[in-house]
Design an enzyme around this catalytic site. Structure first.
Site, PDB file in Angstrom:
ATOM      1  N   SER A 121      -0.793   6.190  -1.717  1.00  0.00           N
ATOM      2  CA  SER A 121      -1.738   6.722  -2.693  1.00  0.00           C
ATOM      3  C   SER A 121      -2.340   8.049  -2.233  1.00  0.00           C
ATOM      4  O   SER A 121      -2.307   8.395  -1.056  1.00  0.00           O
ATOM      5  CB  SER A 121      -2.874   5.724  -2.906  1.00  0.00           C
ATOM      6  OG  SER A 121      -2.367   4.443  -3.158  1.00  0.00           O
TER       7      SER A 121
HETATM    8  N1  SAH Z   1      -1.822   0.679  -0.546  1.00  0.00           N
HETATM    9  C1  SAH Z   1      -0.594   1.410  -0.316  1.00  0.00           C
HETATM   10  C2  SAH Z   1       0.014   2.030  -1.577  1.00  0.00           C
HETATM   11  C3  SAH Z   1       0.619   0.973  -2.383  1.00  0.00           C
HETATM   12  S1  SAH Z   1       1.841   1.402  -3.545  1.00  0.00           S
HETATM   13  C4  SAH Z   1      -0.755   2.449   0.750  1.00  0.00           C
HETATM   14  O1  SAH Z   1      -1.863   2.598   1.302  1.00  0.00           O
HETATM   15  O2  SAH Z   1       0.237   3.088   1.089  1.00  0.00           O
HETATM   16  C5  SAH Z   1       1.894  -0.161  -4.360  1.00  0.00           C
HETATM   17  C6  SAH Z   1       2.571  -1.264  -3.591  1.00  0.00           C
HETATM   18  O3  SAH Z   1       2.401  -2.448  -4.342  1.00  0.00           O
HETATM   19  C7  SAH Z   1       4.075  -1.070  -3.438  1.00  0.00           C
HETATM   20  O4  SAH Z   1       4.419  -1.049  -2.077  1.00  0.00           O
HETATM   21  C8  SAH Z   1       4.682  -2.280  -4.155  1.00  0.00           C
HETATM   22  O5  SAH Z   1       5.816  -2.817  -3.486  1.00  0.00           O
HETATM   23  C9  SAH Z   1       3.524  -3.267  -4.121  1.00  0.00           C
HETATM   24  N2  SAH Z   1       3.566  -4.316  -5.143  1.00  0.00           N
HETATM   25  C10 SAH Z   1       3.859  -4.218  -6.468  1.00  0.00           C
HETATM   26  N3  SAH Z   1       3.774  -5.435  -7.048  1.00  0.00           N
HETATM   27  C11 SAH Z   1       3.404  -6.313  -6.065  1.00  0.00           C
HETATM   28  C12 SAH Z   1       3.148  -7.707  -6.042  1.00  0.00           C
HETATM   29  N4  SAH Z   1       3.242  -8.487  -7.125  1.00  0.00           N
HETATM   30  N5  SAH Z   1       2.798  -8.260  -4.864  1.00  0.00           N
HETATM   31  C13 SAH Z   1       2.695  -7.523  -3.736  1.00  0.00           C
HETATM   32  N6  SAH Z   1       2.925  -6.209  -3.709  1.00  0.00           N
HETATM   33  C14 SAH Z   1       3.268  -5.606  -4.855  1.00  0.00           C
END
Ligand code: SAH
Length: 215
Positions: free
Chosen positions: A63
């Protein structure tokens, strides 16, 4: 990059956070302590100190730092808190939470991202984070309830199991809305009498998907 360049970029990074509304001293301190560099690898590593979302493996994104700061600020974490994050991604948000909370659980549906994030947490001696592969929309019943929950992928509505796993007095911050459009970042306060919702700002996150990822 020389050490001077790096120091200048880090100063500009903190300045950008402040100018975009990240004013909480503890949050700024945590973001100063956790270098974003190790969480961005490959082609985009050079851009780690820009206030931009960047690609990470598995087609996901780390992000935008100011959004990480604003979400962390809205979560109002205290040192006694047990926090759940859904969407480990690079692990950057979890590492910042670890500087502010007692315990952090973070879940991602991509095994590869969880493994890579764990390796960084170990290298940085962040031993209060537990990273788990799974579908985070079910939360983590074994460790519930949580003082704070943060979701870093967008769902149409706040997932019921997560609301159920939030303590009374707890706060959840998450983007909601249709994927691929502008979503709203909202804060949910769970009180004795029910749930209170605040809209914080427009954001754009990858979608919260069901089940596990391929890698
Ligand atoms: N917080 C992260 C950015 C996350 S991007 C950082 O600091 O880098 C969003 C993430 O959510 C992705 O890696 C994706 O794989 C995950 N995601 C999407 N749906 C999900 C679910 N149902 N359960 C767990 N993770 C999920």
């Amino acid at each position: 990059m020389t050490e001077d360049d790096l120091a200048t970029r880090k100063m500009q990074f903190l300045y950008a956070l402040r100018s975009r509304g990240v004013t909480d001293k503890r949050v700024l301190g945590a973001m100063e302590a956790i270098d974003r560099g190790p969480f961005v690898t490959g082609l985009f590593a050079e851009r780690a100190y820009e206030d931009m979302p960047l690609p990470i493996p598995c087609g996901q994104t780390i992000s935008q730092p100011s959004v990480v700061g604003l979400m962390t600020q809205a979560l109002n974490v205290s040192p006694r808190d047990k926090v759940l994050e859904i969407g480990t991604g690079s692990g950057y948000q979890a590492a910042i939470l670890a500087k502010l909370a007692r315990r952090v659980y973070t879940i991602d549906r991509h095994r590869r991202l969880v493994h890579e994030a764990r390796a960084i947490f170990d290298a940085l001696d962040l031993h209060t984070i537990t990273a788990i592969t799974g579908d985070g929309s079910h939360g983590l019943p074994d460790q519930a309830p949580f003082d704070r929950i943060i979701v870093t992928a967008a769902a149409e509505d706040p997932p019921g199991p997560l609301l159920a796993q939030l303590k009374v007095g707890g706060i959840m911050v998450l983007p909601v809305g249709q994927s691929d459009t502008v979503q709203s970042l909202i804060r949910v306060n769970k009180t004795e009498t029910g749930l209170e919702y605040d809209e914080l700002r427009d954001v754009r996150f990858v979608p919260l998907l069901e089940g596990l990822g391929k890698e």
